[in-house]
Write a protein that holds these residues in place. Structure first.
Motif, mmCIF file in Angstrom:
data_model
loop_
_atom_site.group_PDB
_atom_site.id
_atom_site.type_symbol
_atom_site.label_atom_id
_atom_site.label_comp_id
_atom_site.label_asym_id
_atom_site.label_seq_id
_atom_site.Cartn_x
_atom_site.Cartn_y
_atom_site.Cartn_z
ATOM 1 N N LYS A 156 2.510 -5.199 3.135
ATOM 2 C CA LYS A 156 1.528 -5.832 3.988
ATOM 3 C C LYS A 156 1.982 -7.225 4.396
ATOM 4 C CE LYS A 156 -2.636 -3.589 2.175
ATOM 5 N NZ LYS A 156 -3.971 -3.821 1.566
ATOM 6 N N GLU B 44 -2.671 -9.405 6.458
ATOM 7 C CA GLU B 44 -3.222 -8.112 6.058
ATOM 8 C C GLU B 44 -3.635 -8.135 4.595
ATOM 9 O OE1 GLU B 44 -0.737 -5.061 9.005
ATOM 10 O OE2 GLU B 44 0.073 -5.614 7.044
ATOM 11 N N GLU C 180 0.849 -1.171 0.000
ATOM 12 C CA GLU C 180 0.000 0.000 0.000
ATOM 13 C C GLU C 180 0.894 1.234 0.000
ATOM 14 O OE1 GLU C 180 -0.729 -0.018 4.850
ATOM 15 O OE2 GLU C 180 -2.404 -0.126 3.444
ATOM 16 N N VAL D 221 -8.327 -7.408 10.232
ATOM 17 C CA VAL D 221 -7.287 -8.384 9.929
ATOM 18 C C VAL D 221 -7.485 -9.615 10.809
ATOM 19 C CG1 VAL D 221 -4.808 -8.835 9.884
ATOM 20 C CG2 VAL D 221 -5.685 -6.563 9.290
ATOM 21 N N ILE E 229 -4.685 -10.647 2.778
ATOM 22 C CA ILE E 229 -5.853 -11.479 2.464
ATOM 23 C C ILE E 229 -7.116 -11.009 3.175
ATOM 24 C CG2 ILE E 229 -5.647 -13.221 4.297
ATOM 25 C CD1 ILE E 229 -6.199 -15.338 2.116
ATOM 26 N N SER E 230 -6.964 -10.185 4.223
ATOM 27 C CA SER E 230 -8.116 -9.736 5.006
ATOM 28 C C SER E 230 -8.662 -8.433 4.438
ATOM 29 C CB SER E 230 -7.715 -9.531 6.475
ATOM 30 O OG SER E 230 -7.230 -10.731 7.048
ATOM 31 N N HIS E 231 -9.947 -8.391 4.187
ATOM 32 C CA HIS E 231 -10.610 -7.167 3.721
ATOM 33 C C HIS E 231 -11.404 -6.600 4.886
ATOM 34 C CE1 HIS E 231 -12.284 -4.381 0.805
ATOM 35 N NE2 HIS E 231 -13.482 -4.617 1.316
ATOM 36 N N GLY E 232 -10.963 -5.465 5.399
ATOM 37 C CA GLY E 232 -11.553 -4.927 6.614
ATOM 38 C C GLY E 232 -10.681 -5.289 7.796
#
Length: 313
Positions: free
Chosen positions: A33, A37, A8, A44, A39-42
């Protein structure tokens, strides 16, 4: 794979003094990341938990060990009395917990596990109503001794697909995204020394595993995987067995003239990097662990007998 998939960029906009110059965007250093982090959306997903006491940590390990065995039973990895899992004790680094000989994987609880001295094989605690597996001790102790720092759990079983692919004494090809968890991280023990009743064979298996591999295919024997947690080692065993089954299916199709497309080294290395971190692998195991806990009636059901376990390190 584009770098933006795993990084990011944090940006800030500065207006230079004087007011007559256009705003310039200054990019701060890119922050990579973690796999969880990425693979997690929102929120973690959490990784490997920590515990306030060794007793709490030990309970967690043995409960998850029992759940892993039940997962093995559900997958059909049982073969009579064969197969074993060991986990290094969280407090006493020279001790390991193993399953008793002759009790079905699908029936095991934390209170069934036996505590052994890795160096001597002496039973120093846990369930003393059944013997440990002698061949299992020789294999697991050799691996634990060779890699005392990064390996805390070892899984070995005689699964059907693992045994079938093992007869070719060949490593797996990177045929799909999931098997890339073993990219440059699995070995083949290309000899067969019979049932392991001597320390020498255990040493040969540990040597074949090497210093960084996550799994080894044992010719004419079965599979062995390792991990920093029993969760990781168990997930990797299931993955290795399924990869062997897929390789056999692909080889059968290829024999009829259907071409194979193998993942490139660059993409396989990227997949390995993002999927093989210890917290990510712990998390990969949790759906099956949670399923077994739910099926058994909750965590306390798989912890049965833990309060009676004693140790004499």
């Amino acid at each position: 794979m584009a770098p933006s998939a795993i990084t990011e960029t944090l940006s800030s906009t500065l207006t230079l003094k004087g007011g007559d110059k256009p705003a310039e965007t200054v990019k701060q250093e890119e922050k990579e990341k973690t796999p969880l982090e990425a693979i997690s959306h929102g929120m973690v997903m959490p990784g490997i938990p920590t515990f306030p006491t060794y007793a709490a940590h030990r309970r967690h390990i043995l409960v998850h060990m029992a759940a892993t065995f039940r997962f093995f039973a559900r997958c059909g990895f049982t073969e009579g009395q064969s197969g074993h899992i060991s986990v290094r004790d969280p407090e006493f680094n020279g001790l390991m917990w193993m399953n008793p000989l002759g009790r079905h994987f699908g029936m095991l609880t934390a209170g069934d596990m036996i505590c052994l001295d890795i160096a001597t094989g002496k039973v120093v605690g846990g369930n003393t109503s059944r013997p440990a597996n002698a061949a299992g001790y020789l294999i697991h102790s050799a691996v634990h001794r060779r890699r005392p720092n990064d390996i805390h759990a070892i899984c070995h079983a005689h699964s059907n697909a693992g045994r079938a692919w093992s007869v070719f004494a060949r490593p797996l090809e990177m045929l799909n995204q999931d098997v890339c968890n073993f990219y440059n991280a699995h070995a083949v023990y290309a000899r067969y020394g019979g049932i392991v009743f001597a320390a020498e064979e255990g040493d040969h298996i540990a040597e074949a595993l090497g210093d960084r591999n996550k799994g080894v295919i044992l010719m004419n024997h079965g599979l062995l995987t390792v991990g920093s947690t029993v969760d990781e080692a168990g997930f990797m065993f299931g993955l290795l067995d399924r990869a062997c089954a897929m390789q056999l299916q692909v080889e059968a199709a290829a024999a009829n003239g259907i071409p194979k497309h193998v993942i490139s080294d660059d993409e396989a290395a990227y997949n390995f990097k993002m999927a093989s971190e210890v917290n990510a692998l712990y998390r990969e195991a949790q759906p099956d662990i949670e399923y077994e806990l739910e099926a058994a009636g909750g965590e306390d059901a798989l912890a049965r007998g833990f309060e009676n376990l004693r140790m004499a390190p």
